[in-house]
Design an enzyme around this catalytic site. Structure first.
Site, PDB file in Angstrom:
ATOM      1  N   THR A  74     -29.904 -11.635  -5.155  1.00  0.00           N
ATOM      2  CA  THR A  74     -29.018 -12.046  -4.057  1.00  0.00           C
ATOM      3  C   THR A  74     -29.487 -13.381  -3.490  1.00  0.00           C
ATOM      4  OG1 THR A  74     -28.578  -9.728  -3.546  1.00  0.00           O
ATOM      5  CG2 THR A  74     -28.096 -11.323  -1.807  1.00  0.00           C
ATOM      6  N   ASN A 154     -21.210  -6.004 -13.388  1.00  0.00           N
ATOM      7  CA  ASN A 154     -22.113  -4.882 -13.067  1.00  0.00           C
ATOM      8  C   ASN A 154     -21.446  -3.522 -13.225  1.00  0.00           C
ATOM      9  OD1 ASN A 154     -20.900  -6.378 -10.779  1.00  0.00           O
ATOM     10  ND2 ASN A 154     -21.501  -4.586  -9.603  1.00  0.00           N
ATOM     11  N   HIS A 204     -35.333  -6.220 -11.177  1.00  0.00           N
ATOM     12  CA  HIS A 204     -35.220  -4.755 -11.204  1.00  0.00           C
ATOM     13  C   HIS A 204     -34.114  -4.243 -12.116  1.00  0.00           C
ATOM     14  CE1 HIS A 204     -31.829  -3.768  -8.263  1.00  0.00           C
ATOM     15  NE2 HIS A 204     -32.009  -5.030  -7.973  1.00  0.00           N
ATOM     16  N   CYS A 329     -23.875  -0.489  -4.578  1.00  0.00           N
ATOM     17  CA  CYS A 329     -23.597  -0.994  -3.217  1.00  0.00           C
ATOM     18  C   CYS A 329     -22.268  -0.458  -2.698  1.00  0.00           C
ATOM     19  CB  CYS A 329     -23.534  -2.512  -3.199  1.00  0.00           C
ATOM     20  SG  CYS A 329     -24.575  -3.336  -4.366  1.00  0.00           S
TER      21      CYS A 329
END
Ligand code: PLP
Length: 383
Positions: A74, A154, A204, A329
């Site tokens: 981000t 994603n 990650h 998210c």
């Protein structure tokens, strides 16, 4: 104790690889020195950072000097977007992104629109690939601008035609940023082959810990740091370096390169195919969403007709299958994902979709067991 867990949410995050933990440990204990210190111990720690920089650069075909370590994906996205906003200026300029970007691109771009930048969001086809004609028409050679398009999505794993997108933007003299956070470590991502100016990646998503990312800044590209201070990272990202995590990111990059060369990622793709085939053969009304040809090998996005993901997810959780409906998210937001809406799905179709994502740790036995459990849950929910 419930059933043994089966983790199928690797696009949300991945487990830290034991080799990475091992490589990081000394930098929490013996090698705790400040990499900017001039004595031997500091210099050794500095060297570890430079090795990590070479490992990350090597994974994406960059030069080590073009890699800047950041606190997460981000941060990489926000830094580039803010820097480019400053470069192109607010007046008579334009920003183009796709309608399926992650919120880590959409929100900063919206913030630019809120202060008067012209922003155009380009749609995707039903297969989740950016509409190149629309993209080409949105690029305005008459004004300075930049485009930000993700390398792979994603939710669906769909890979964008980055070469073609770059060609269109570069012909107009525009800058190109790509959020490659879901592509790096999953498919070959080479900045020596695809002329993006800026690229974001996040540790990650490929077995490094959460809270470390990197930014590729092509040599000679204009860049304005977001965090200023002591001048670390050649002045491009100040703050004493998070040495253990940077070391971890470097080893993660090396491991993924080994996996790519050794067929590890092909094995993941064949497990993904086994999962899809197993579910489609045992259940009716299963639809695979997005391009099957252009997608990362570790993910499948499936709709189960007659089921709501809001019912499927807790039932799957109860039988130990960990997965998600869209991005992590978005979980619990009660809205169809913007990605699926952009692909033209009806609300019903979008609400019946699951994202199942694998990693190099996924085993064949887990996939076979996951098929059993998902089939049982879908049948129960439908009944
Ligand atoms: N961009 C994409 C495409 C992502 O999938 C993610 C993580 O979910 C991010 C950005 C954010 O990365 P990070 O969690 O490292 O901030």
């Amino acid at each position: 104790m419930g059933p043994v867990k089966i983790y199928l949410d690797s696009n949300a995050t991945t487990q830290v690889h034991p080799r990475i933990i091992e490589a990081m440990m000394p930098y929490f204990s013996d090698r705790w020195h400040n990499p900017s210190s001039g004595y031997g111990a500091g210099r050794e720690v500095r060297q570890a950072i430079e090795i990590a920089r070479e490992q990350v650069a090597s994974l994406i075909g960059a030069k080590p000097g073009e890699i800047v370590f950041t606190g997460c994906g981000t941060e990489s996205n926000s830094t580039v977007i803010k820097s480019l906003a400053r470069e192109i200026g607010r007046k008579h300029s334009k920003v183009v992104c796709s309608s399926i970007e992650h919120s880590a691109v959409l929100r900063p771009v919206e913030a630019m629109a809120a202060v008067g930048f012209e922003v155009e969001t380009v749609g995707v086809h039903e297969d989740g690939r950016v509409d190149l004609a629309q993209f080409g028409a949105a690029i305005d050679p008459g004004c300075p601008g930049f485009a930000s398009v993700m390398w792979a999505n994603n939710e669906t794993g769909v890979i964008q035609p980055m070469g073609e997108l770059c060609r269109l933007a570069k012909e107009a003299g525009w800058f190109v940023h790509t959020d490659a956070i879901q592509a790096v470590g999953k498919i070959p991502v080479r900045v020596d082959e695809v002329p993006v100016d800026f690229l974001s990646l996040s540790g990650h998503k490929f077995h490094a810990p959460k809270g470390v990312g990197a930014l590729f800044i092509r040599k000679g590209s204009p860049f304005e740091p977001m965090i200023r201070g002591g001048g670390q990272e050649s002045g491009r990202r100040s703050g004493t370096e998070n040495v253990p995590y940077i070391v971890g990111l470097g080893v993660a990059a090396a491991i993924m390169q080994e996996e790519m060369a050794g067929g590890g990622l092909k094995r993941v793709a064949s497990l993904r195919d086994r999962l899809e085939t197993g579910l489609s053969e045992r259940l009716d009304r299963v639809q695979c969403n997005g391009s099957r040809e252009h997608r990362t090998g570790n993910v499948t996005h499936l709709s189960f007709g007659g089921c709501a993901a809001t019912e499927l997810l807790p039932a799957l959780d109860a039988v130990g299958v960990e997965c998600s409906a869209g991005s992590a998210c978005m979980t619990g937001k009660g809205k169809p994902s913007h990605v699926q809406k952009a692909m033209g799905f009806s609300d019903e179709h979008a609400f019946s979709s699951l994202r199942l994502s694998l990693s190099i740790f996924t085993t064949e036995a887990e996939i076979d067991e996951a098929v059993e459990r998902i089939v049982e849950v879908v049948k129960r929910v439908r009944a």
